[in-house]
Design a protein around this motif. Structure first.
Motif, PDB file in Angstrom:
ATOM      1  N   UNK A 432      -4.239  15.499  20.546  1.00 11.87           N
ATOM      2  CA  UNK A 432      -4.265  14.856  21.868  1.00 11.87           C
ATOM      3  C   UNK A 432      -5.055  13.566  21.844  1.00 11.87           C
ATOM      4  N   UNK A 433      -6.176  13.552  21.123  1.00 12.34           N
ATOM      5  CA  UNK A 433      -7.016  12.350  21.122  1.00 12.34           C
ATOM      6  C   UNK A 433      -7.994  12.407  19.967  1.00 12.34           C
ATOM      7  N   UNK A 434      -8.331  11.242  19.469  1.00  7.29           N
ATOM      8  CA  UNK A 434      -9.431  11.082  18.531  1.00  7.29           C
ATOM      9  C   UNK A 434     -10.357  10.017  19.117  1.00  7.29           C
ATOM     10  N   UNK A 435     -11.472  10.482  19.625  1.00  6.39           N
ATOM     11  CA  UNK A 435     -12.465   9.612  20.238  1.00  6.39           C
ATOM     12  C   UNK A 435     -13.705   9.596  19.365  1.00  6.39           C
ATOM     13  N   UNK A 436     -14.621   8.675  19.570  1.00  3.64           N
ATOM     14  CA  UNK A 436     -15.824   8.630  18.728  1.00  3.64           C
ATOM     15  C   UNK A 436     -16.563   9.969  18.718  1.00  3.64           C
ATOM     16  N   UNK A 437     -16.584  10.573  17.564  1.00  3.76           N
ATOM     17  CA  UNK A 437     -17.281  11.844  17.400  1.00  3.76           C
ATOM     18  C   UNK A 437     -16.579  13.041  17.999  1.00  3.76           C
ATOM     19  N   UNK A 438     -15.309  12.906  18.346  1.00  5.08           N
ATOM     20  CA  UNK A 438     -14.632  13.981  19.055  1.00  5.08           C
ATOM     21  C   UNK A 438     -13.148  13.998  18.732  1.00  5.08           C
ATOM     22  N   UNK A 439     -12.623  15.200  18.464  1.00  2.00           N
ATOM     23  CA  UNK A 439     -11.194  15.409  18.320  1.00  2.00           C
ATOM     24  C   UNK A 439     -10.748  16.400  19.387  1.00  2.00           C
ATOM     25  N   UNK A 440      -9.613  16.122  20.042  1.00  2.00           N
ATOM     26  CA  UNK A 440      -9.108  16.987  21.109  1.00  2.00           C
ATOM     27  C   UNK A 440      -7.714  17.461  20.738  1.00  2.00           C
ATOM     28  N   UNK A 441      -7.526  18.769  20.795  1.00  2.00           N
ATOM     29  CA  UNK A 441      -6.255  19.415  20.495  1.00  2.00           C
ATOM     30  C   UNK A 441      -5.370  19.367  21.738  1.00  2.00           C
ATOM     31  N   UNK A 442      -4.097  19.039  21.561  1.00  2.00           N
ATOM     32  CA  UNK A 442      -3.177  18.921  22.688  1.00  2.00           C
ATOM     33  C   UNK A 442      -3.035  20.240  23.442  1.00  2.00           C
ATOM     34  N   UNK A 443      -3.272  21.358  22.770  1.00  2.00           N
ATOM     35  CA  UNK A 443      -3.148  22.641  23.448  1.00  2.00           C
ATOM     36  C   UNK A 443      -4.186  22.818  24.541  1.00  2.00           C
ATOM     37  N   UNK A 444      -5.302  22.111  24.446  1.00  2.00           N
ATOM     38  CA  UNK A 444      -6.304  22.228  25.506  1.00  2.00           C
ATOM     39  C   UNK A 444      -5.756  21.700  26.820  1.00  2.00           C
ATOM     40  N   UNK A 445      -5.023  20.586  26.768  1.00  2.00           N
ATOM     41  CA  UNK A 445      -4.432  20.040  27.990  1.00  2.00           C
ATOM     42  C   UNK A 445      -3.399  20.992  28.568  1.00  2.00           C
ATOM     43  N   UNK A 446      -2.484  21.470  27.716  1.00  2.00           N
ATOM     44  CA  UNK A 446      -1.429  22.324  28.237  1.00  2.00           C
ATOM     45  C   UNK A 446      -1.965  23.679  28.677  1.00  2.00           C
ATOM     46  N   UNK A 447      -3.036  24.143  28.070  1.00  2.00           N
ATOM     47  CA  UNK A 447      -3.651  25.387  28.533  1.00  2.00           C
ATOM     48  C   UNK A 447      -4.182  25.213  29.950  1.00  2.00           C
ATOM     49  N   UNK A 448      -4.818  24.083  30.219  1.00  2.00           N
ATOM     50  CA  UNK A 448      -5.311  23.830  31.571  1.00  2.00           C
ATOM     51  C   UNK A 448      -4.161  23.798  32.567  1.00  2.00           C
ATOM     52  N   UNK A 449      -3.069  23.124  32.213  1.00  2.00           N
ATOM     53  CA  UNK A 449      -1.889  23.100  33.084  1.00  2.00           C
ATOM     54  C   UNK A 449      -1.380  24.519  33.335  1.00  2.00           C
TER      55      UNK A 449
END
Length: 671
Positions: A432-449
């Motif tokens: 989903x994203x690679x930000x400074x010091x952070x990686x975000x898995x796309x499943x986190x977004x869809x889990x919230x939805x």
């Protein structure tokens, strides 16, 4: 179809669904893993028995082509200054049902933009795309609809025909025939029409000289095998459903306009200040094109020989190059998973700024994307997600042509599953994203939805049954994708991937319903997985695992510790009480943490709603965690998955495995 709004809403839901953020922050302190893992680790694997899968069809066994039911030879002449179009041509339609038919249904979806009284424009449904104000109405008027086999009679209804039962809508028209068309017989219809494109709204229209031309011709509805017409008005949340056929379309535009269209370019002429291009494509069920006098272009060819063409505005060179690269990757990855891409071309249209409503849409061999004007934050993979999502629709909508009106989850939910699977294969934890010091898995977004809308209704319901766009997005896109991801976590990623692949291969060039998907899951993964999927799709099934309490005490008499065969004695005994709320019963591991850092895992099948899990170890029981690997992504509340005595008693190592939890928790701080 994927929108910038969905991406934004997904991240916002992570903020608003407080239990999601709190749960994951709590999971950090209780030893959440680095990510929701692939199947294969943990005590559960030895017990989660599944039948040996039968081999899914190989690509050599794929259907070579579609049965052509509705084939069109059309010519469209576009006046981009006036935003008008004149069309003419022929439709060859065959009655493939078991019943004679003395009527046709024809969709005139451009009439959805005719005035404020149409089904589309009078619908007050927020939270999704299509809420823009139409500043310039559009329409389509049929001027000829003559059946050659019926003495050339023009059978188009007189006056202003309207949608059955709705005098204010003109998007679903019944056409009576002088005599019935017998099963197996075909008719040829000469058709002509005049149209005006609206200001850009919900996939079609104009923005300046940019024109996105979708749902632009009189299109026959699909006749089901039992003789029932699958026809419906143009609705804000509904997409489409049609028969396969061959399309031969000539697009006539002013010289200087570039055209991107369904199919392959087979002829091009220039005369009298006009550019005339002919596009041909077999085995598809729709045709769309874009025309603009400011397109730039990039081209590439895959190793399999697919010609990729990206049309984009000046200033979007970086996005265009990325989209070409993603298309090459996606065609290979998705082809391996769901059967090779059978067409020779793929056209990507990257709309200009201001034409956002043209972005994030799929047509056969043509997709539209979006750019940094939609999601400007560096590191957020919006372009990647929308490109792969729309490309995956070439399988789930294009090749597997389900009824998007009746079961929208079968195209959007499976496409979202395929999107997540592909992007995780490409980018791993930063899908989903690679930000400074952070990686975000796309499943986190869809889990919230998925969790935000999970109790609002069933997943498997018609598009017109949803009263809110946010629920539609959560239940049609997010929840089926996370339900499949949950089954993958519990029963095995490879097995679920094989099941979806079997479904796609066996139903290529067909029109399956949900039972075909359930059958594929049953054959590849097993009955428990298929029944869980059915419950999750049709019965609003949900689950929330919780640790109620735990206790331990010094053993009165030395007892063998579990699994030690009497070689070591248990100094402490105890138990944990665990609960399953909700009807979705999936096996999970229960981790029992001793004060000495030793962790015992016990598989709980969760058939009962409450269970006592015994403990025997060398040190006191200080913490209990249900589903420590976060396999059950549909768990409603992760905060109650763990209980502990004192955080200082947990071994330091369990605090280190938290990138998945941090990923969603810090999504709260994202743009």
């Amino acid at each position: 179809m994927r929108t910038a709004l969905q991406a934004a809403v997904g991240l916002l839901l992570a903020l608003l669904a407080g239990r999601t953020g709190v749960s994951l922050l709590a999971a950090i302190a209780l030893g959440a893993p680095a990510q929701p893992p692939t199947a294969g680790a943990g005590a559960a694997d030895a017990v989660r028995a599944t039948p040996p899968p039968s081999a899914p069809p190989a690509d050599a066994e794929l259907a070579p082509g579609a049965d052509p039911i509705a084939s069109y030879t059309l010519r469209a002449t576009l006046d981009p200054a006036q935003h008008t179009m004149r069309g003419e041509g022929t439709l060859v339609w065959r009655n493939a049902s078991r019943e004679p038919r003395r009527e046709l249904f024809v969709h005139l979806y451009l009439n959805g933009f005719k005035n404020q009284r149409t089904v589309f424009l009078r619908s007050e449904i927020g939270g999704f795309r299509g809420n823009e104000i139409v500043s310039d109405y559009g329409h389509i008027q049929v001027t000829r609809f003559a059946v050659r086999e019926m003495d050339g009679a023009d059978v188009w209804p007189q006056g202003n025909p309207t949608t059955p039962g709705d005098p204010d809508d003109e998007t679903d028209i019944r056409v009576a025939l002088p005599r019935p068309v017998a099963p197996g017989d075909a008719i040829t219809i000469d058709v002509a029409w005049d149209a005006r494109l609206p200001s850009l709204a919900l996939r079609t229209g104009h923005h300046g000289s940019f024109h996105m031309v979708g749902q632009w011709f009189p299109k026959i509805a699909r006749l089901e095998p039992d003789g029932t017409w699958a026809h419906f008005a143009f609705h804000r949340l509904s997409e489409f459903y049609a028969d396969f056929g061959a399309y031969d379309v000539t697009v006539d535009v002013p010289d200087g306009f570039t055209v991107g269209a369904t199919g392959r370019l087979v002829e091009e002429q220039r005369r009298d200040g006009r550019a005339i291009r002919r596009f041909v494509q077999e085995d598809v069920h729709d045709f769309a094109f874009a025309a603009w006098d400011r397109f730039r272009e990039l081209r590439a060819t895959t190793d399999e020989g697919v010609a990729i063409r990206c049309l984009f505005p000046e200033g979007s060179e970086r996005e265009a190059a990325l989209e070409i690269d993603l298309a090459r990757f996606g065609l290979a990855h998705l082809g391996a998973a769901y059967g090779r891409y059978p067409y020779g071309t793929l056209t990507i249209v990257h709309p200009p700024e201001g034409a956002e409503e043209a972005g994030g849409m799929e047509y056969p061999t043509l997709i539209t994307t979006g750019g940094s004007w939609l999601w400007p934050t560096a590191g957020v993979r919006f372009v990647e997600a929308v490109t792969i999502h729309e490309l995956a629709h070439q399988w789930f909508y294009g090749l597997v042509a389900t009824n998007e009106h009746r079961y929208p989850f079968l195209d959007e939910g499976l496409t979202t599953y395929a999107e997540v699977d592909a992007l995780r294969a490409r980018y791993g934890d930063s899908s989903a994203a690679r930000l400074p010091g952070l990686e975000i898995d796309l499943r986190t977004q869809y889990r919230a939805d998925a969790l935000a809308s999970g109790q609002s209704g069933a997943v498997a319901q018609p598009a017109t049954s949803f009263v809110d766009g946010a629920d539609y997005a959560g239940l049609v896109y997010g929840r089926p994708a996370i339900l499949l991801a949950t089954l993958a976590g519990v029963y095995g990623e490879d097995l679920v991937r094989r099941a979806v692949g079997r479904y796609a291969r066996e139903n290529r060039f067909r029109h399956p319903g949900p039972e075909a998907l359930l059958d594929a899951v049953r054959r590849e993964v097993g009955d428990p997985a298929a029944e869980a999927l059915r419950a999750g799709l049709f019965e609003r099934a949900w689950v929330d695992y919780a640790v109620a309490t735990f206790h331990s005490w010094p053993a009165d008499a030395a007892e063998p510790a579990p699994g030690e065969g009497g070689h070591e004695r248990a100094a402490y005994r105890g138990h944990a009480v665990v609960r399953r709320r909700g009807p979705l019963a999936l096996p999970v591991d229960v981790a029992l943490h001793g004060a000495d850092g030793v962790v015992q895992r016990v598989l709980w099948q969760a058939h009962e709603s409450t269970a006592r899990v015994p403990y025997a170890g060398a040190s006191p029981l200080v913490a209990v965690v249900i589903d420590p690997d976060r396999r059950v992504l549909l768990d409603e509340d992760l905060a109650n998955n763990a209980l502990r005595v004192d955080p200082d008693l947990l071994a330091p190592s369990v605090l280190a495995r938290a990138s998945f939890a941090v990923g969603l928790a810090l999504t709260l701080l994202g743009p």
